[in-house]
Design a protein around this motif. Structure first.
Motif, PDB file in Angstrom:
ATOM      1  N   ALA A 170       0.800  -1.266   0.067  1.00 19.47           N
ATOM      2  CA  ALA A 170      -0.114   0.057  -0.074  1.00 19.47           C
ATOM      3  C   ALA A 170       0.880   1.338   0.060  1.00 19.47           C
ATOM      4  O   ALA A 170       0.363   2.342  -0.485  1.00 19.47           O
ATOM      5  CB  ALA A 170      -0.926   0.008   1.280  1.00 19.47           C
ATOM      6  N   ASN A 171       2.222   1.191   0.606  1.00 21.54           N
ATOM      7  CA  ASN A 171       2.797   2.489   0.508  1.00 21.54           C
ATOM      8  C   ASN A 171       3.149   3.029  -0.681  1.00 21.54           C
ATOM      9  O   ASN A 171       3.652   2.622  -1.675  1.00 21.54           O
ATOM     10  CB  ASN A 171       4.087   2.302   1.409  1.00 21.54           C
ATOM     11  N   ARG A 172       2.641   4.364  -0.981  1.00 22.92           N
ATOM     12  CA  ARG A 172       3.206   4.948  -2.312  1.00 22.92           C
ATOM     13  C   ARG A 172       4.724   5.597  -2.049  1.00 22.92           C
ATOM     14  O   ARG A 172       5.323   5.983  -0.955  1.00 22.92           O
ATOM     15  CB  ARG A 172       2.230   6.425  -2.360  1.00 22.92           C
ATOM     16  N   THR A 173       5.163   5.826  -3.176  1.00 19.82           N
ATOM     17  CA  THR A 173       6.716   6.296  -3.358  1.00 19.82           C
ATOM     18  C   THR A 173       6.549   7.725  -3.828  1.00 19.82           C
ATOM     19  O   THR A 173       6.049   7.832  -4.933  1.00 19.82           O
ATOM     20  CB  THR A 173       7.530   5.341  -3.801  1.00 19.82           C
ATOM     21  N   PRO A 174       7.352   8.640  -3.091  1.00 19.46           N
ATOM     22  CA  PRO A 174       7.267  10.044  -3.603  1.00 19.46           C
ATOM     23  C   PRO A 174       8.178  10.118  -4.821  1.00 19.46           C
ATOM     24  O   PRO A 174       9.432   9.652  -4.729  1.00 19.46           O
ATOM     25  CB  PRO A 174       7.660  10.844  -2.222  1.00 19.46           C
ATOM     26  N   LEU A 175       7.817  10.809  -5.752  1.00 17.97           N
ATOM     27  CA  LEU A 175       8.441  11.164  -7.051  1.00 17.97           C
ATOM     28  C   LEU A 175       9.095  12.602  -6.998  1.00 17.97           C
ATOM     29  O   LEU A 175       8.100  13.406  -6.653  1.00 17.97           O
ATOM     30  CB  LEU A 175       7.706  10.742  -8.199  1.00 17.97           C
ATOM     31  N   ARG A 176      10.196  12.792  -6.939  1.00 21.60           N
ATOM     32  CA  ARG A 176      10.713  14.080  -6.728  1.00 21.60           C
ATOM     33  C   ARG A 176      10.999  14.823  -7.924  1.00 21.60           C
ATOM     34  O   ARG A 176      11.507  13.930  -8.878  1.00 21.60           O
ATOM     35  CB  ARG A 176      11.942  13.859  -5.838  1.00 21.60           C
ATOM     36  N   ALA A 177      11.102  16.089  -7.927  1.00 24.36           N
ATOM     37  CA  ALA A 177      11.409  17.019  -9.004  1.00 24.36           C
ATOM     38  C   ALA A 177      13.033  16.928  -9.137  1.00 24.36           C
ATOM     39  O   ALA A 177      13.529  17.162 -10.269  1.00 24.36           O
ATOM     40  CB  ALA A 177      11.077  18.448  -8.739  1.00 24.36           C
ATOM     41  N   ARG A 178      13.761  16.858  -8.203  1.00 27.26           N
ATOM     42  CA  ARG A 178      15.373  16.556  -8.366  1.00 27.26           C
ATOM     43  C   ARG A 178      15.618  15.367  -7.546  1.00 27.26           C
ATOM     44  O   ARG A 178      14.899  14.949  -6.633  1.00 27.26           O
ATOM     45  CB  ARG A 178      16.073  17.933  -7.818  1.00 27.26           C
ATOM     46  N   SER A 179      16.853  15.096  -7.641  1.00 30.38           N
ATOM     47  CA  SER A 179      17.471  14.001  -7.003  1.00 30.38           C
ATOM     48  C   SER A 179      18.008  14.361  -5.463  1.00 30.38           C
ATOM     49  O   SER A 179      19.181  14.195  -5.145  1.00 30.38           O
ATOM     50  CB  SER A 179      18.754  13.491  -7.670  1.00 30.38           C
ATOM     51  N   LYS A 180      16.879  14.957  -4.811  1.00 29.17           N
ATOM     52  CA  LYS A 180      17.126  15.078  -3.278  1.00 29.17           C
ATOM     53  C   LYS A 180      16.078  14.900  -2.314  1.00 29.17           C
ATOM     54  O   LYS A 180      14.680  15.046  -2.901  1.00 29.17           O
ATOM     55  CB  LYS A 180      17.475  16.546  -3.332  1.00 29.17           C
ATOM     56  N   SER A 181      16.130  14.632  -1.187  1.00 32.75           N
ATOM     57  CA  SER A 181      15.192  14.020  -0.570  1.00 32.75           C
ATOM     58  C   SER A 181      14.221  15.143   0.082  1.00 32.75           C
ATOM     59  O   SER A 181      13.216  15.102   0.365  1.00 32.75           O
ATOM     60  CB  SER A 181      15.650  13.533   0.646  1.00 32.75           C
ATOM     61  N   ASP A 182      14.643  16.241  -0.063  1.00 30.44           N
ATOM     62  CA  ASP A 182      13.951  17.442   0.248  1.00 30.44           C
ATOM     63  C   ASP A 182      13.355  18.265  -1.003  1.00 30.44           C
ATOM     64  O   ASP A 182      12.520  19.356  -0.756  1.00 30.44           O
ATOM     65  CB  ASP A 182      14.636  18.518   1.118  1.00 30.44           C
ATOM     66  N   ALA A 183      13.489  17.560  -2.146  1.00 36.14           N
ATOM     67  CA  ALA A 183      13.049  18.407  -3.420  1.00 36.14           C
ATOM     68  C   ALA A 183      11.631  18.269  -3.351  1.00 36.14           C
ATOM     69  O   ALA A 183      10.852  17.355  -2.748  1.00 36.14           O
ATOM     70  CB  ALA A 183      13.726  17.765  -4.596  1.00 36.14           C
ATOM     71  N   ASP A 184      10.735  18.923  -4.304  1.00 43.93           N
ATOM     72  CA  ASP A 184       9.294  19.013  -4.174  1.00 43.93           C
ATOM     73  C   ASP A 184       9.053  17.514  -4.698  1.00 43.93           C
ATOM     74  O   ASP A 184       9.488  17.031  -5.687  1.00 43.93           O
ATOM     75  CB  ASP A 184       8.777  20.073  -5.388  1.00 43.93           C
ATOM     76  N   ILE A 185       7.857  17.071  -4.104  1.00 41.64           N
ATOM     77  CA  ILE A 185       7.070  15.818  -4.578  1.00 41.64           C
ATOM     78  C   ILE A 185       6.109  16.191  -5.830  1.00 41.64           C
ATOM     79  O   ILE A 185       5.284  17.093  -5.926  1.00 41.64           O
ATOM     80  CB  ILE A 185       6.293  15.283  -3.561  1.00 41.64           C
ATOM     81  N   VAL A 186       6.288  15.617  -6.868  1.00 39.37           N
ATOM     82  CA  VAL A 186       5.589  15.722  -8.117  1.00 39.37           C
ATOM     83  C   VAL A 186       4.659  14.683  -8.333  1.00 39.37           C
ATOM     84  O   VAL A 186       3.447  15.111  -9.083  1.00 39.37           O
ATOM     85  CB  VAL A 186       6.440  15.962  -9.572  1.00 39.37           C
ATOM     86  N   ALA A 187       4.844  13.604  -7.853  1.00 40.17           N
ATOM     87  CA  ALA A 187       3.764  12.655  -7.859  1.00 40.17           C
ATOM     88  C   ALA A 187       3.980  11.488  -6.826  1.00 40.17           C
ATOM     89  O   ALA A 187       5.054  11.461  -6.232  1.00 40.17           O
ATOM     90  CB  ALA A 187       3.677  12.061  -9.115  1.00 40.17           C
ATOM     91  N   GLU A 188       3.109  10.816  -6.559  1.00 34.82           N
ATOM     92  CA  GLU A 188       3.565   9.587  -5.716  1.00 34.82           C
ATOM     93  C   GLU A 188       2.955   8.243  -6.476  1.00 34.82           C
ATOM     94  O   GLU A 188       1.862   8.274  -6.876  1.00 34.82           O
ATOM     95  CB  GLU A 188       2.489   9.509  -4.538  1.00 34.82           C
ATOM     96  N   LEU A 189       3.775   7.431  -6.462  1.00 33.73           N
ATOM     97  CA  LEU A 189       3.564   6.128  -7.238  1.00 33.73           C
ATOM     98  C   LEU A 189       3.384   4.866  -6.509  1.00 33.73           C
ATOM     99  O   LEU A 189       3.961   4.925  -5.416  1.00 33.73           O
ATOM    100  CB  LEU A 189       4.943   5.908  -8.092  1.00 33.73           C
ATOM    101  N   GLU A 190       2.379   4.305  -7.000  1.00 29.67           N
ATOM    102  CA  GLU A 190       1.815   3.044  -6.105  1.00 29.67           C
ATOM    103  C   GLU A 190       2.943   1.999  -6.328  1.00 29.67           C
ATOM    104  O   GLU A 190       3.569   1.792  -7.294  1.00 29.67           O
ATOM    105  CB  GLU A 190       0.488   2.531  -6.767  1.00 29.67           C
TER     106      GLU A 190
END
Length: 179
Positions: free
Chosen positions: A117-137
């Motif tokens: 069930a856990n979604r994975t955040p898709l980030r705008a850049r390769s950094k853990s604090d980058a904006d989340i642009v989507a969440e993938l199932e």
């Protein structure tokens, strides 16, 4: 009555053990990278080229079909090579043999197939604090265009961004992938 040669018996025993180990090899990634008969590294990730791929119990068309993949693009890990056959492992750990022409060097990955069930955040850049642009199932099949520094750039029809490399089946931790 003839005597058996103890040296010959020892040699045959060692050879038998070696063949048994190599035929039913421990996953190659546990042993380190080697070069296969293709000249390419083993283990390595590849993807299925066809919508229908028979996986056999041994490396020939005479061996029984263990199961059949019915979706192209799925990532599998090549863990052994024998002539034109590749021993592969899927995300569930199932192992079998596939003819080499049914595999592609195109890099793909499954997002967290081991989770429900856990979604994975898709980030705008390769950094853990980058904006989340989507969440993938879980189980999203994605193309991998590059990986570096623990992050992979992935894309699909409606998304493009960076995922934490540990959230993917289809790339090794800290593997560098260049498009």
């Amino acid at each position: 009555m003839t005597r058996s040669n103890p040296g010959l018996r020892l040699l045959l025993c060692v050879l038998t053990i070696f063949l048994a180990i190599s035929w039913n090899a421990v996953p190659a990634d546990a042993q380190g990278t080697t070069t296969g008969t293709s000249g390419l590294p083993v283990p390595r990730f590849v993807s299925l080229k066809s919508d229908r791929v028979n996986v056999r119990v041994g490396p020939s068309r005479e061996h029984a079909v263990a199961w059949t993949f019915v979706q192209s693009g799925l990532p599998v890990e090549i863990i052994q090579e024998f002539e034109n056959w590749r021993r592969i492992r899927d995300w569930e750990g199932k192992v079998g043999w596939v003819f080499h022409s049914l595999l592609s060097g195109r890099r793909t990955a499954l997002v967290t197939p081991w989770e429900k069930a856990n979604r994975t955040p898709l980030r705008a850049r390769s950094k853990s604090d980058a904006d989340i642009v989507a969440e993938l199932e879980p189980f999203v099949l994605t193309s991998v265009t590059e990986c570096a520094g623990g992050w992979c750039r992935v894309n699909g029809e409606q998304y493009d961004g960076w995922l934490d490399q540990t959230r993917l089946f289809g790339v090794y931790p800290d593997e560098v992938v260049e498009d």
